[in-house]
Design an enzyme around this catalytic site. Structure first.
Site, PDB file in Angstrom:
ATOM      1  N   TYR A 116      -5.376   4.429   7.359  1.00  0.00           N
ATOM      2  CA  TYR A 116      -6.747   3.887   7.411  1.00  0.00           C
ATOM      3  C   TYR A 116      -7.448   4.298   8.710  1.00  0.00           C
ATOM      4  CZ  TYR A 116      -3.850   0.959   4.491  1.00  0.00           C
ATOM      5  OH  TYR A 116      -2.924   0.526   3.612  1.00  0.00           O
ATOM      6  N   VAL A 160       0.938  -3.897   3.935  1.00  0.00           N
ATOM      7  CA  VAL A 160       0.730  -5.172   4.641  1.00  0.00           C
ATOM      8  C   VAL A 160       1.971  -6.055   4.705  1.00  0.00           C
ATOM      9  CG1 VAL A 160      -1.751  -5.489   4.391  1.00  0.00           C
ATOM     10  CG2 VAL A 160      -0.236  -6.228   2.571  1.00  0.00           C
ATOM     11  N   SER A 192       0.796  -1.238   0.000  1.00  0.00           N
ATOM     12  CA  SER A 192       0.000   0.000   0.000  1.00  0.00           C
ATOM     13  C   SER A 192       0.820   1.276   0.000  1.00  0.00           C
ATOM     14  CB  SER A 192      -0.901   0.036   1.224  1.00  0.00           C
ATOM     15  OG  SER A 192      -2.074  -0.656   0.940  1.00  0.00           O
ATOM     16  N   TYR A 252      -2.446  -2.291 -10.429  1.00  0.00           N
ATOM     17  CA  TYR A 252      -2.458  -2.126  -8.966  1.00  0.00           C
ATOM     18  C   TYR A 252      -1.738  -3.294  -8.282  1.00  0.00           C
ATOM     19  CZ  TYR A 252      -4.120  -2.185  -4.185  1.00  0.00           C
ATOM     20  OH  TYR A 252      -4.164  -2.250  -2.818  1.00  0.00           O
TER      21      TYR A 252
HETATM   22  N1  GLN Z   1      -1.873  -5.379  -2.135  1.00  0.00           N
HETATM   23  C1  GLN Z   1      -2.551  -5.162  -0.890  1.00  0.00           C
HETATM   24  C2  GLN Z   1      -4.054  -5.279  -1.035  1.00  0.00           C
HETATM   25  O1  GLN Z   1      -4.666  -4.573  -1.803  1.00  0.00           O
HETATM   26  C3  GLN Z   1      -2.173  -3.834  -0.322  1.00  0.00           C
HETATM   27  C4  GLN Z   1      -2.845  -3.576   0.984  1.00  0.00           C
HETATM   28  C5  GLN Z   1      -1.989  -2.930   1.989  1.00  0.00           C
HETATM   29  O2  GLN Z   1      -0.769  -2.885   1.904  1.00  0.00           O
HETATM   30  N2  GLN Z   1      -2.597  -2.444   3.052  1.00  0.00           N
HETATM   31  O3  GLN Z   1      -4.636  -6.102  -0.413  1.00  0.00           O
END
Ligand code: GLN
Length: 615
Positions: free
Chosen positions: A246, A264, A69, A194
């Site tokens: 978030y 993540v 993210s 993405y």
């Molecule tokens: N690739 C991850 C997703 O969309 C990114 C989410 C994240 O890093 N919080 O689930």
């Protein structure tokens, strides 16, 4: 004996933080993307990069992991650059959702995602990356993200495939966005981009450099390349501070006080605008999806280094270095007689403001106050910007508004030391025209402007330097009080010389064997400091003498004297001067030396006044 290397207190502190939090074993490594589950929960790295390119790193700072993210704000910045603010805002909002990263927060009417930091907004943003084919968009995006890190980056195929094959929720979001026409064409394209952007491999050192690029207003501190326009860097940071973490965003800006973004895979990036960037890597996450150690490190760093954005002391240094009065400081044109007298009495009407550092509202406002406070006593104001490192459009505007107010009350204003300043130039030309620029900034050196002010004062007070045919011996400053007979005796011992412009009259370092009276034209006194270019120290006009100090000490010439125009001079050799005593004319020697002492005393006093005025 070699000197011991002294450890940096900053590196030492980071090591201490690392040791402290390495013991913390809370949190879970993300497994919803199967490939991420392979991460070692013990991996832990911290890096801090300054806006001038110093990087401090400890622990597993070179361990690669996927950016996830944290790519979202970067791609948002790139979209702003590529398609502009209007287009971007039409597709993605800037309101915090306060919800988890994978929430489906769309505006119920328009379907527009609330912000670019949640997955919905990020997928919509990826749809804005320009390029004629998916491959081109992918390559371009990878290159541009690499610009933030100042190195070539690669994608981790295993993680990409793992997410592509399991990311059903993100696939659903992409199709929902297609339904609302937020993305056009095949929704699988932006979705794929993405997934790929999330799989870019980075280290926490990269994150720190990326963060420092944002802290520096879009300029990468290592490559010195501009990646984003400053206003886009500002927009990116704004949305990151309200939405980057978030449902932890509010608490983060409250406690840590820096815009931050987590991923993540365990990465975390935080930015202190104007100062530094932080990158942390530690895979175990808390319930909100943020790195447990990452948040703790940010928190401690913020507290211990005083990095809270809204709790920071004033960092602006005052822009006013000193104010001087034309009574204390003179241009390099040395003056004699009536001119000197006028400047001594009226010079206070000229004020010189020496500014320095960064001009922003808070550093410029006190300057404006100080100029206005003294404006009633001034006819001329010189504002010297030679030591100003940086000024923005807002300060250009304030400076010119100040100038307008002064001009309205009859004060002449000069801005000097600004010839190379493109920001100021563009601003002045846009407000007036090229003529306005010449009028306001026509003198680049403070000294030229000061001389112009002096000339205006002298004209106003009716004492102008004599025009040719020059100043005869009887009006020379060293001949004050001489009788006609004495003048004649002296004249017999002088040699008249006519030299053309640029001729060297005296060379620094050479032996001294004569002094000179300047009858007509102008000479410059030049010094060449070790290793530096020759500098003009002062200028002399008719009626003044030079090379006369050696009459007292007979030391070699301390400076070079060169004709600035065609000149006419009278040379008195020291041999002839010394012989005066044997010729029964020692009173001539005495008178010359006494006048010389008077002239030197006046120069010393004015040098002292100038030094005092620099307080
Ligand atoms: N690739 C991850 C997703 O969309 C990114 C989410 C994240 O890093 N919080 O689930």
């Amino acid at each position: 004996m070699p000197f011991p290397t002294v450890a940096s207190p900053i590196g030492h502190y980071l090591q201490h933080l690392h040791d402290k939090f390495a013991r913390l074993e809370d949190g879970q490594v993300a497994t919803y993307i199967p490939e991420l589950g392979r991460a070692n929960p013990a991996w832990f790295g911290i890096a801090v990069a300054t806006v001038d390119g110093q990087v401090y790193e400890v622990g597993d700072s070179r361990q690669e992991f996927t950016i996830q993210s944290i790519s979202k704000p970067l791609v948002y910045g790139l979209a702003l650059e590529a398609v502009g603010l209007k287009q971007v805002l039409a597709r993605v909002g800037v309101e915090p959702s306060g919800e988890a990263f994978n929430s489906i927060s769309l505006d119920p009417k328009t379907g527009r995602p609330l912000n670019p930091m949640i997955n919905a907004g990020a997928i919509a943003t990826s749809g804005l990356v320009p390029g004629s084919s998916p491959e081109e968009r992918r390559t371009r995006l990878l290159e541009l993200i690499g610009e933030f890190a100042a190195r070539d980056l690669a994608m981790d195929d295993a993680v990409y495939c793992s997410e592509r094959d399991t990311g059903h929720r993100n696939r659903a979001i992409a199709h929902l966005l297609r339904n609302f026409d937020i993305i056009t064409g095949d929704p699988e394209d932006p979705l794929d981009l993405y997934f790929r952007q999330c799989s870019i491999s980075v280290t926490c050192r990269d994150l720190a450099v990326m963060a420092a690029t944002l802290a520096g207003g879009g300029v990468n501190p290592l490559s010195r390349r501009r990646v984003l326009q400053p206003q886009n860097a500002g927009r990116l940071l704004s949305v990151m501070s309200s939405c980057g973490m978030y449902d932890y965003a509010g608490e983060c800006i409250y406690n840590v006080g820096m815009p931050a973004k987590s991923g993540v895979a365990g990465g975390l990036l935080a930015v202190l605008p104007g100062q530094l960037g932080i990158g942390i890597f530690s895979p175990p996450l808390d319930a909100k999806g943020n790195s447990v150690r990452g948040i703790r490190v940010c928190h401690d760093l913020s507290q211990d280094f005083g990095l809270h954005l809204f709790n920071s002391p004033r960092v602006v240094t005052p822009a006013l270095k000193h104010v001087q009065s034309g009574a204390d400081v003179r241009s390099k044109r040395l003056r004699a007689g009536a001119e000197l007298e006028v400047l001594r009495r009226q010079g206070g009407c000229i004020r010189l403001y020496q500014l320095r550092g960064r001009l922003v509202f808070a550093s410029l406002e006190p300057v404006i106050r100080s100029v206005l406070r003294e404006a009633a006593d001034c006819t001329h104001v010189i504002i010297d910007l030679a030591q100003v490192a940086d000024l923005d459009r807002a300060s250009c505007r304030l400076l010119l508004d100040l100038r307008d107010q002064l001009v309205r009350s009859g004060v002449r204003v000069f801005l000097t030391g600004a010839a190379d300043n493109q920001t100021l130039r563009n601003y002045v030309v846009s407000r007036f025209d090229e003529g306005g620029w010449t009028q306001l900034c026509g003198f680049d050196s403070r000294d030229e402007a000061l001389e112009a002010c002096e000339e205006e004062l002298l004209k106003r007070h009716g004492s102008k330097r004599p025009e040719p045919p020059g100043v005869p011996l009887k009006q020379q400053e060293l001949c004050r009080g001489f009788t006609p007979g004495e003048l004649q005796d002296l004249a017999q011992r002088l040699t008249a010389l006519d030299l053309s412009a640029d001729a060297e009259v005296l060379a620094a370092g050479s032996a001294a064997d004569a002094m000179y009276f300047l009858v007509q034209g102008e000479v410059g006194i030049f010094l060449k400091p070790d290793g530096a270019a020759e500098q003009l120290i002062s200028r002399l006009g008719p009626g003044m003498s030079f090379g006369e100090v050696a009459l007292v000490d007979r030391a070699p010439r301390s400076a070079t004297v060169r004709a600035l125009s065609d000149i006419q001079i009278l040379r008195l050799s020291f041999e002839a001067f010394d012989l005066l005593a044997d010729e029964g004319l020692s009173h001539l020697q005495t008178k010359l030396i006494a006048n010389l002492a008077g002239v030197l005393a006046a120069r010393l006093r004015s040098a002292n006044a100038e030094i005092r005025s620099l307080k």
